[in-house]
Scaffold this motif. Structure first.
Motif, PDB file in Angstrom:
ATOM      1  N   ALA A   6      33.208  65.522  35.494  1.00  0.00           N
ATOM      2  CA  ALA A   6      33.510  65.800  36.903  1.00  0.00           C
ATOM      3  C   ALA A   6      32.287  65.618  37.791  1.00  0.00           C
ATOM      4  N   VAL A   7      31.109  66.009  37.280  1.00  0.00           N
ATOM      5  CA  VAL A   7      29.876  65.876  38.069  1.00  0.00           C
ATOM      6  C   VAL A   7      29.584  64.403  38.341  1.00  0.00           C
ATOM      7  N   CYS A   8      29.779  63.553  37.342  1.00  0.00           N
ATOM      8  CA  CYS A   8      29.520  62.117  37.505  1.00  0.00           C
ATOM      9  C   CYS A   8      30.479  61.505  38.535  1.00  0.00           C
ATOM     10  N   TRP A   9      31.763  61.854  38.432  1.00  0.00           N
ATOM     11  CA  TRP A   9      32.736  61.353  39.407  1.00  0.00           C
ATOM     12  C   TRP A   9      32.368  61.781  40.819  1.00  0.00           C
ATOM     13  N   THR A  10      32.029  63.044  40.974  1.00  0.00           N
ATOM     14  CA  THR A  10      31.682  63.557  42.297  1.00  0.00           C
ATOM     15  C   THR A  10      30.427  62.882  42.838  1.00  0.00           C
ATOM     16  N   THR A  11      29.443  62.678  41.955  1.00  0.00           N
ATOM     17  CA  THR A  11      28.175  62.064  42.384  1.00  0.00           C
ATOM     18  C   THR A  11      28.375  60.639  42.867  1.00  0.00           C
ATOM     19  N   VAL A  12      29.154  59.845  42.121  1.00  0.00           N
ATOM     20  CA  VAL A  12      29.333  58.448  42.528  1.00  0.00           C
ATOM     21  C   VAL A  12      30.205  58.349  43.784  1.00  0.00           C
ATOM     22  N   ILE A  13      31.203  59.227  43.919  1.00  0.00           N
ATOM     23  CA  ILE A  13      32.019  59.228  45.141  1.00  0.00           C
ATOM     24  C   ILE A  13      31.160  59.608  46.346  1.00  0.00           C
ATOM     25  N   SER A  14      30.277  60.596  46.172  1.00  0.00           N
ATOM     26  CA  SER A  14      29.372  60.995  47.253  1.00  0.00           C
ATOM     27  C   SER A  14      28.410  59.874  47.612  1.00  0.00           C
ATOM     28  N   ALA A  15      27.903  59.161  46.587  1.00  0.00           N
ATOM     29  CA  ALA A  15      26.968  58.059  46.839  1.00  0.00           C
ATOM     30  C   ALA A  15      27.651  56.930  47.613  1.00  0.00           C
ATOM     31  N   LEU A  16      28.877  56.601  47.230  1.00  0.00           N
ATOM     32  CA  LEU A  16      29.621  55.559  47.945  1.00  0.00           C
ATOM     33  C   LEU A  16      29.911  55.987  49.386  1.00  0.00           C
ATOM     34  N   THR A  17      30.253  57.251  49.560  1.00  0.00           N
ATOM     35  CA  THR A  17      30.520  57.770  50.911  1.00  0.00           C
ATOM     36  C   THR A  17      29.270  57.708  51.770  1.00  0.00           C
ATOM     37  N   ARG A  18      28.128  58.090  51.191  1.00  0.00           N
ATOM     38  CA  ARG A  18      26.872  58.098  51.933  1.00  0.00           C
ATOM     39  C   ARG A  18      26.476  56.693  52.379  1.00  0.00           C
ATOM     40  N   THR A  40      33.669  67.342  45.702  1.00  0.00           N
ATOM     41  CA  THR A  40      34.485  66.129  45.660  1.00  0.00           C
ATOM     42  C   THR A  40      35.434  66.089  46.853  1.00  0.00           C
ATOM     43  N   PHE A  41      36.105  67.213  47.100  1.00  0.00           N
ATOM     44  CA  PHE A  41      37.028  67.279  48.231  1.00  0.00           C
ATOM     45  C   PHE A  41      36.301  67.043  49.556  1.00  0.00           C
ATOM     46  N   GLY A  42      35.099  67.616  49.681  1.00  0.00           N
ATOM     47  CA  GLY A  42      34.330  67.424  50.910  1.00  0.00           C
ATOM     48  C   GLY A  42      34.030  65.962  51.160  1.00  0.00           C
ATOM     49  N   SER A  43      33.623  65.235  50.105  1.00  0.00           N
ATOM     50  CA  SER A  43      33.291  63.812  50.244  1.00  0.00           C
ATOM     51  C   SER A  43      34.517  62.976  50.553  1.00  0.00           C
ATOM     52  N   ILE A  44      35.610  63.236  49.834  1.00  0.00           N
ATOM     53  CA  ILE A  44      36.790  62.388  50.009  1.00  0.00           C
ATOM     54  C   ILE A  44      37.472  62.650  51.341  1.00  0.00           C
ATOM     55  N   LEU A  45      37.369  63.858  51.868  1.00  0.00           N
ATOM     56  CA  LEU A  45      37.900  64.131  53.206  1.00  0.00           C
ATOM     57  C   LEU A  45      37.073  63.399  54.269  1.00  0.00           C
ATOM     58  N   THR A  46      35.764  63.301  54.039  1.00  0.00           N
ATOM     59  CA  THR A  46      34.911  62.508  54.925  1.00  0.00           C
ATOM     60  C   THR A  46      35.338  61.045  54.904  1.00  0.00           C
ATOM     61  N   SER A  75      35.261  70.275  56.211  1.00  0.00           N
ATOM     62  CA  SER A  75      35.548  68.846  56.042  1.00  0.00           C
ATOM     63  C   SER A  75      36.956  68.516  56.522  1.00  0.00           C
ATOM     64  N   LEU A  76      37.901  69.444  56.321  1.00  0.00           N
ATOM     65  CA  LEU A  76      39.257  69.246  56.837  1.00  0.00           C
ATOM     66  C   LEU A  76      39.258  69.171  58.362  1.00  0.00           C
ATOM     67  N   LEU A  77      38.511  70.064  59.001  1.00  0.00           N
ATOM     68  CA  LEU A  77      38.386  70.039  60.457  1.00  0.00           C
ATOM     69  C   LEU A  77      37.879  68.676  60.932  1.00  0.00           C
ATOM     70  N   ASP A  78      36.835  68.205  60.261  1.00  0.00           N
ATOM     71  CA  ASP A  78      36.227  66.933  60.637  1.00  0.00           C
ATOM     72  C   ASP A  78      37.188  65.774  60.408  1.00  0.00           C
ATOM     73  N   MET A  79      37.907  65.809  59.276  1.00  0.00           N
ATOM     74  CA  MET A  79      38.833  64.719  58.950  1.00  0.00           C
ATOM     75  C   MET A  79      39.944  64.602  59.979  1.00  0.00           C
ATOM     76  N   TYR A  80      40.586  65.726  60.314  1.00  0.00           N
ATOM     77  CA  TYR A  80      41.663  65.679  61.302  1.00  0.00           C
ATOM     78  C   TYR A  80      41.131  65.261  62.673  1.00  0.00           C
TER      79      TYR A  80
END
Length: 627
Positions: free
Chosen positions: A225-237, A262-268, A300-305
């Protein structure tokens, strides 16, 4: 110290004592209490035990220190430390590392942790790794790398956890070259555990090496899970939003359960891609996963909407939040700003009673959007009163505020005082010069920015093309439009085409502008054809004007602008009958002209004048800071 009235002096046993001596019942009970996190019961039982009955004192005291960490009881840890010193157990490596861990995780002053480390009788790789990690968590990455060097001088070989910590330090200071060296060390030593690869992915992601980051992830056999979250965050950044979203949906095949980060990054990601449907799906997943009370996720939900234009949904999420902090409040204000609804920002700021500098950038953006310089100055004063200086986000917003309000010299003075300028700062200053008619300064500022190694983005070129358009610099505008695509690989957006159409139209190159627009991907955009038709008004080119107006009417027969602009051209050429016929056609087809509004300042309070209403709207702006 009443819990430690008995002193347990001991002579240390050999390190293989656990293999030879079974745990007596009392020792087992103490360890069981420690395992359950019952610190007080464990200490109470220890005090009632004869010291001679304790055969594994190092294990017991090390376990007690770990239990202090679980119970977040720093005071008990300090008392245990005192007791360990009196008992002579501080010479034991196992006890020393547990003691260091307690200070590291519970201590308030990192210098105290350093003293404990310096006084350890025997320092192994665990001790050194604890200190290296501690400096990273204490936001002292340079000291962490220095500590790593000292460890090597003492002949202690690093393990995977050590390298993971020092790679994180490289990420913090942005030293990619050193990080690559540690990557080589990791490869040579054969360390390939998930946590060290996650640290590398994060380091490459923070240093814009996204391809290397993705390669490392793709080569992992079983990413956690940490690896998935890290790469998703890196792609988002790195603004690789579609890839990040694709990976998030791919995780289902690997039984990966997302966490709050993970949720914070994907909502961004959903917000930046304006993917409302996927954003709502993630929101549903947040609810079913039990993360509704998490501040990071809800902010992150506030920002996404807000980025998706659903301000009311943002407000509903905010109103349902049980715990609100300055980040969530600022996210709500940002949602209003994002959608150009600036008036509620000032009123909400007063209602919330916020005085944190974190929200000043958003508040200044609202003042710039409303061009209310007095309220903006009040926020500026609050910022200075709180000792603010060098905050690039707030000071970039100030540059934008003063430039939009016509105080271009003041904006430039603030710009020159910003110690570390980012791309937003440069864009604000270039746009400010362009909007205030200083095209030469805008283009000079662009050249200076590029010479200092800053890469322009699409916003930069909008400002540059705007400057060329309003100063008649046709050749320069053509050149900038060309290098935007060929040199910087930036696809021209609707704003860039609008500037080019305006530039060519103002200079009389109507047919060239028509040809440019006809070949673009925005050939069916009504606003661009409207800008071109407006240019025909100045040059009275009736043939081209009628052709463009016909194109606009085909795209949207109910849009008033094509009729109004063509009627103005007829009047300019003295063809009053044609203008009158066009007006009758508007009336017969039910096309209505949208009335305009004018903003004015009355006694430092903003109001607007509605031509359909003889009076002023009574909604005016009070002091931005409520003072």
């Amino acid at each position: 110290m009443r819990l430690f009235t008995k002193r347990h002096y001991s002579s240390l046993l050999p390190h293989n004592f656990k293999q030879n001596i079974p745990n007596p019942p009392r020792e087992s009970e103490i360890l069981q209490h420690c395992k359950l996190g019952s610190l007080f019961e464990a200490i109470k039982l220890l005090n009632s035990t004869n010291p001679c009955e304790l055969s594994i004192k190092p294990v017991i005291y090390a376990s007690l220190f770990q239990t202090c960490i679980k119970a977040h009881s720093y005071n008990h840890g300090l008392q245990l430390h005192s007791h360990v010193i009196k008992s002579g157990l501080d010479y034991d490596r196992f006890v020393g590392n547990s003691l260091l861990s307690m200070y590291f995780k519970l201590g308030f002053d990192f210098s105290e942790t350093r003293k404990v480390f310096d006084n350890l009788f025997e320092k192994d790789v665990i001790s050194w790794t604890s200190m290296i990690s501690g400096y990273v968590r204490a936001d002292k990455p340079k000291e962490s790398i220095e500590m790593f060097g000292k460890m090597l001088e003492f002949g202690v070989e690093p393990n995977a956890f050590t390298l993971s910590a020092v790679i994180k330090a490289c990420s913090e200071i942005g030293d990619l070259r050193l990080g690559v060296c540690f990557h080589g060390v990791m490869f040579v030593r054969g360390f390939d555990s998930n946590y060290i690869v996650s640290a590398l992915i994060d380091m490459y992601g923070r240093n814009d090496c996204i391809e290397e980051c993705r390669r490392l992830f793709d080569e992992m056999s079983e990413p956690d899970a940490v690896c998935w979250t890290t790469v998703i965050s890196a792609l988002t950044r790195n603004d690789r939003f579609k890839e990040a979203l694709g990976l998030f949906y791919l995780h289902r095949e690997y039984s990966f359960f997302p966490d709050a980060f993970t949720f914070g990054s994907i909502l961004t990601v959903c917000g930046n891609l304006v993917r409302v449907k996927q954003g709502k799906e993630v929101h549903a997943k947040v609810i079913t996963s039990g993360y509704c009370g998490n501040l990071v996720v809800e902010s992150s939900l506030l920002d996404m909407y807000g980025k998706c234009g659903l301000v009311e949904d943002s407000r509903r999420v905010y109103d349902r939040m049980q715990n609100k902090n300055v980040v969530s409040r600022c996210a709500l204000l940002g949602a209003y700003c994002q959608n150009g609804d600036f008036k509620p920002v000032l009123s909400l700021f007063r209602e919330m009673g916020m005085r944190d500098m974190y929200c000043f950038g958003t508040l200044i953006r609202a003042c710039a959007g409303l061009t209310v310089v007095r309220q903006g100055k009040e926020v500026h004063c609050q910022y200075l009163r709180k000792g603010g200086w060098g905050d690039v986000i707030i000071e970039s917003a100030l540059v934008d505020l003063y430039a939009k309000c016509g105080y271009i010299n003041y904006a430039h003075r603030i710009f020159l005082r910003i110690p570390a300028r980012n791309l937003i700062t440069w864009n604000a200053m270039i746009s400010g010069f362009a909007q205030n008619g200083n095209a030469g300064e805008a283009l000079s500022m662009f050249t200076e920015m590029v010479n200092q190694g800053n890469k322009p983005d699409c916003i930069t070129f909008i400002a540059v093309l705007f400057a060329c358009s309003h100063s008649g610099l046709v050749d320069q505008g053509r050149e900038y439009f060309k290098i935007m695509d060929e040199v910087y690989k930036i696809n021209a957006g609707i704003e860039h085409y609008s500037c080019m159409v305006d530039l060519l139209g103002r200079a009389g190159f109507i047919e060239e502008a028509e040809d440019l627009l006809g070949k673009s991907v925005y050939r069916d955009d009504l606003s661009l054809w409207g800008a071109l038709l407006g240019a025909c008004t100045s040059y009275s080119n009736l043939h081209v004007a009628e052709r463009i107006a016909k194109k606009m009417m085909e795209l949207n027969p109910k849009h008033h602008l094509s009729y109004v602009l063509l009627a103005n051209i007829y009047r300019a050429l003295g063809q009053w009958d044609d203008a009158e016929n066009l007006r009758k056609l508007m009336k017969d087809t039910g096309v209505q002209k949208v009335p305009g509004q004018s903003w004015i300042d009355i006694k430092n309070k903003g109001s607007y004048l509605d031509p359909d209403n003889s009076g002023f709207l009574q909604n005016r702006y009070l002091s931005a800071t409520g003072e």
